[in-house]
Scaffold this motif. Structure first.
Motif, PDB file in Angstrom:
ATOM      1  N   ILE A   1      15.256 -23.810   1.973  1.00 22.59           N
ATOM      2  CA  ILE A   1      16.607 -24.307   2.263  1.00 22.59           C
ATOM      3  C   ILE A   1      16.657 -24.933   3.653  1.00 22.59           C
ATOM      4  O   ILE A   1      17.298 -25.968   3.873  1.00 22.59           O
ATOM      5  CB  ILE A   1      17.620 -23.154   2.150  1.00 22.59           C
ATOM      6  N   ILE A   2      15.965 -24.323   4.606  1.00 17.00           N
ATOM      7  CA  ILE A   2      15.972 -24.797   5.986  1.00 17.00           C
ATOM      8  C   ILE A   2      15.367 -26.189   6.079  1.00 17.00           C
ATOM      9  O   ILE A   2      15.815 -27.036   6.854  1.00 17.00           O
ATOM     10  CB  ILE A   2      15.203 -23.811   6.883  1.00 17.00           C
ATOM     11  N   SER A   3      14.342 -26.435   5.286  1.00 13.63           N
ATOM     12  CA  SER A   3      13.637 -27.710   5.325  1.00 13.63           C
ATOM     13  C   SER A   3      14.572 -28.896   5.110  1.00 13.63           C
ATOM     14  O   SER A   3      14.485 -29.905   5.805  1.00 13.63           O
ATOM     15  CB  SER A   3      12.526 -27.717   4.267  1.00 13.63           C
ATOM     16  N   GLY A   4      15.487 -28.771   4.146  1.00 12.02           N
ATOM     17  CA  GLY A   4      16.382 -29.881   3.845  1.00 12.02           C
ATOM     18  C   GLY A   4      17.389 -30.143   4.944  1.00 12.02           C
ATOM     19  O   GLY A   4      17.705 -31.296   5.253  1.00 12.02           O
ATOM     20  N   ALA A   5      17.909 -29.068   5.561  1.00 10.61           N
ATOM     21  CA  ALA A   5      18.952 -29.231   6.578  1.00 10.61           C
ATOM     22  C   ALA A   5      18.437 -29.954   7.816  1.00 10.61           C
ATOM     23  O   ALA A   5      19.186 -30.679   8.480  1.00 10.61           O
ATOM     24  CB  ALA A   5      19.528 -27.873   6.958  1.00 10.61           C
ATOM     25  N   ILE A   6      17.166 -29.766   8.170  1.00 10.67           N
ATOM     26  CA  ILE A   6      16.625 -30.333   9.417  1.00 10.67           C
ATOM     27  C   ILE A   6      15.675 -31.490   9.151  1.00 10.67           C
ATOM     28  O   ILE A   6      14.894 -31.878  10.017  1.00 10.67           O
ATOM     29  CB  ILE A   6      15.904 -29.241  10.233  1.00 10.67           C
ATOM     30  N   ALA A   7      15.761 -32.069   7.964  1.00 12.72           N
ATOM     31  CA  ALA A   7      14.822 -33.125   7.574  1.00 12.72           C
ATOM     32  C   ALA A   7      14.994 -34.380   8.409  1.00 12.72           C
ATOM     33  O   ALA A   7      16.039 -34.635   9.001  1.00 12.72           O
ATOM     34  CB  ALA A   7      15.030 -33.465   6.095  1.00 12.72           C
TER      35      ALA A   7
ATOM     36  N   ASP B   1      30.474 -33.622   8.512  1.00 15.20           N
ATOM     37  CA  ASP B   1      30.338 -34.969   9.061  1.00 15.20           C
ATOM     38  C   ASP B   1      31.349 -35.214  10.166  1.00 15.20           C
ATOM     39  O   ASP B   1      31.049 -35.865  11.176  1.00 15.20           O
ATOM     40  CB  ASP B   1      30.500 -36.015   7.949  1.00 15.20           C
ATOM     41  N   LYS B   2      32.567 -34.725  10.002  1.00 15.67           N
ATOM     42  CA  LYS B   2      33.568 -34.877  11.041  1.00 15.67           C
ATOM     43  C   LYS B   2      33.157 -34.150  12.321  1.00 15.67           C
ATOM     44  O   LYS B   2      33.496 -34.572  13.426  1.00 15.67           O
ATOM     45  CB  LYS B   2      34.919 -34.356  10.553  1.00 15.67           C
ATOM     46  N   ALA B   3      32.434 -33.046  12.156  1.00 16.11           N
ATOM     47  CA  ALA B   3      31.954 -32.291  13.316  1.00 16.11           C
ATOM     48  C   ALA B   3      30.634 -32.846  13.845  1.00 16.11           C
ATOM     49  O   ALA B   3      30.030 -32.243  14.738  1.00 16.11           O
ATOM     50  CB  ALA B   3      31.783 -30.831  12.933  1.00 16.11           C
ATOM     51  N   LEU B   4      30.183 -33.983  13.285  1.00 16.76           N
ATOM     52  CA  LEU B   4      28.952 -34.657  13.705  1.00 16.76           C
ATOM     53  C   LEU B   4      27.724 -33.776  13.487  1.00 16.76           C
ATOM     54  O   LEU B   4      26.772 -33.792  14.266  1.00 16.76           O
ATOM     55  CB  LEU B   4      29.032 -35.089  15.170  1.00 16.76           C
ATOM     56  N   ILE B   5      27.749 -32.981  12.421  1.00 19.61           N
ATOM     57  CA  ILE B   5      26.606 -32.151  12.039  1.00 19.61           C
ATOM     58  C   ILE B   5      25.897 -32.863  10.889  1.00 19.61           C
ATOM     59  O   ILE B   5      26.452 -32.999   9.796  1.00 19.61           O
ATOM     60  CB  ILE B   5      27.053 -30.740  11.625  1.00 19.61           C
ATOM     61  N   ASP B   6      24.698 -33.306  11.133  1.00 22.31           N
ATOM     62  CA  ASP B   6      23.969 -34.165  10.206  1.00 22.31           C
ATOM     63  C   ASP B   6      23.026 -33.345   9.333  1.00 22.31           C
ATOM     64  O   ASP B   6      22.022 -32.818   9.792  1.00 22.31           O
ATOM     65  CB  ASP B   6      23.183 -35.211  11.004  1.00 22.31           C
ATOM     66  N   ASP B   7      23.375 -33.226   8.061  1.00 24.18           N
ATOM     67  CA  ASP B   7      22.573 -32.495   7.077  1.00 24.18           C
ATOM     68  C   ASP B   7      22.184 -33.491   5.981  1.00 24.18           C
ATOM     69  O   ASP B   7      23.001 -33.812   5.109  1.00 24.18           O
ATOM     70  CB  ASP B   7      23.394 -31.335   6.506  1.00 24.18           C
TER      71      ASP B   7
END
Length: 511
Positions: free
Chosen positions: A167-173, A392-398
């Protein structure tokens, strides 16, 4: 092949039942000896069925790695596809090693209410699995209810550990250093995931308190989601994902575009918080992502139903139907919600909606009826849309939506146990002999929901602290940076792999 054998044993076992009706049979030592032998054979046959079932479902969960690989490489850009695939392959190798030497012992070994202190390297003196209950001997008492060989228990639990790390791999890709991920994954599986698992499934303090998570909405999905979120916050967004927008341009945007495609609260006038335009970085191959979704959905049948660790047909079909229903309604909810909000349907939302429904039902799949499973999945499909927008509004890129799917819907699914549980006595015919008390929406009180909320908070706090400390330590080890260079990110992470060496040299020569 197993069915005729089962029928034969049932027929054979029926004969002694008739003989026992006579007192002469009960007093005959030879008949009693034969009954004992037949009872032993029946137990051995049940162990065999359980082992085949767990091997089959564990293999389905293992094959979910292929689904994650297809999903992530499909959602990410082609220039990073080799890196994404490499991470999805190596993570299970690292998880296997880490879980063997440390994780399984910390998670299921006898010890304290906080972590296990025995069973490392899968060593269990006097181990006599598949013997169960009071007759069990060994150091994995938390699993003494499962009539399985120890190695079968380890294999099935290992597949869950690997899923959490993936799961971690996708979030920080698309921007993390490959080395940083290699260092984080075994520490996460061997320590953080294992300790949380001990609290819930290893007989730890949360289990004693009354926290329930049948197949891992929190233990697997939320834990992986929290770790991925911390990594994402430290790394920052990908280059080109967000850009500043002037106040005049911001005011000219339509309300819908302003609410979804950009973030601004008037702060740009004060110079403190400039409005940001959100740029879509299109998925490279939605065909691969769709295939990945279908593979994951099939794997979820093994994920949830296999958690029975027993070949109990009534329990299995009940859980299978709940999982199917929640995934289906999750897809429907995401389709409708995305269509209303974006004015057109989105395949990406449909994919993540199905997965959101599956995550949402994972904690409660054995404790709720099919109607509740439908509601849980439908809400999960809506949650994944609006949590994606808020991130996305919080500028968190996943890049792949791992945080909305696994973290947000994992939290929702865990709370659903306290909302929709049908009580511990409703499903004895399914082999579910214990479970949470009646849920709030089914006429129960707030007790179960309160314990679920407490467990979510405790696990979140631990995972966040562990992840921040671990990511920080790795950052120091890698010259104060977890992220690839700007040049490498623009060229693509795949240029760091030998598979792209010729292309890299060609680019360098042309430059």
């Amino acid at each position: 092949m197993l069915l005729p054998l089962a029928l034969g044993i049932i027929i054979v076992l029926g004969i002694p039942g008739i003989l026992l009706e006579g007192s002469a049979a009960q007093s005959n030592p030879e008949i009693l000896q034969r009954l004992q032998i037949l009872e032993l054979k029946q137990q051995q046959f049940q162990v065999t069925l359980n082992t085949v079932w767990v091997f089959f479902t564990g293999t389905l969960v293992f094959f979910m790695n292929a689904g994650f690989a297809m999903l992530e490489s499909g959602f990410c850009r082609r220039k990073n596809s080799i890196t994404v695939l490499a991470k999805n392959l190596i993570v299970f190798c690292l998880a296997t090693f880490s879980f063997w030497i440390l994780g399984f012992g910390l998670m299921f070994g006898d010890g304290t209410p906080w972590f296990g202190t025995s069973g490392f390297f899968l060593v269990s003196p006097s181990e006599n699995s598949p013997t169960t209950g009071a007759n069990y001997r060994g150091v994995f008492t938390a699993l003494n209810w499962a009539a399985l060989p120890l190695t079968a228990k380890f294999f099935f639990q290992l597949t869950f550990a690997g899923t959490a790390a993936t799961i971690i791999s996708g979030a920080i890709a698309e921007r993390v250093k490959f080395t940083a991920f290699l260092l984080f994954s075994p520490l996460f599986v061997g320590i953080a995931y294992a300790i949380v698992g001990h609290w819930v499934w290893g007989g730890g303090w949360l289990a004693e308190l009354g926290f329930w998570d049948f197949a891992g909405s929190t233990v697997v999905h939320s834990v992986g989601g929290w770790a991925g979120l911390m990594g994402t916050l430290i790394l920052g967004p990908r280059i080109g994902k967000y850009s500043s927008i002037s106040e005049s341009d911001y005011q000219q945007l339509s309300f819908k575009t302003r609410s979804f495609r950009s973030w601004g609260s008037g702060g740009s006038r004060s110079g403190i918080t400039p409005a940001k335009r959100i740029h879509a970085l299109p998925a490279e191959n939605l065909s691969l992502a769709t295939l990945g979704c279908l593979i994951l959905w099939v794997g979820w049948f093994g994920f949830n139903a296999g958690s029975t660790l027993e070949a109990n047909t009534a329990a299995i079909v009940h859980i299978l139907l709940n999982t199917l229903m929640a995934g289906s309604l999750g897809g429907i909810g995401a389709t409708i919600g995305g269509w209303i909000y974006l004015s057109k349907p989105s395949l990406s939302f449909i994919i993540n909606g199905i997965l959101a429904g599956c995550v949402s039902i994972t904690a409660a799949c054995a404790y709720v009826d099919v109607g509740s499973a439908a509601i849980i999945g439908l809400c999960g499909g809506l949650i994944v849309i609006f949590s994606t927008i808020l991130l996305d509004k919080a500028l968190i890129d996943d890049p792949v939506g791992a945080i909305p799917v696994h973290l947000c819907c994992g939290i929702w699914g865990t709370l659903c146990v306290g909302l929709f549980s049908d009580g511990p006595t409703l499903y004895p015919r399914y082999g579910i002999l214990e479970g949470p008390a009646l849920g709030l929406l089914k006429g129960g009180g707030l007790e179960v929901l309160g314990f679920q909320f407490l467990g979510i908070i405790a696990i979140a706090a631990f995972t966040i602290v562990f992840s921040l400390l671990t990511w920080g330590l790795i950052r120091l080890m890698l010259n104060h940076s977890l992220r690839v260079s700007r040049t490498q990110e623009l060229l693509g992470l795949d240029d760091a792999f030998d598979d792209k060496a010729d292309e890299f040299h060609n680019k360098a020569s042309a430059g």
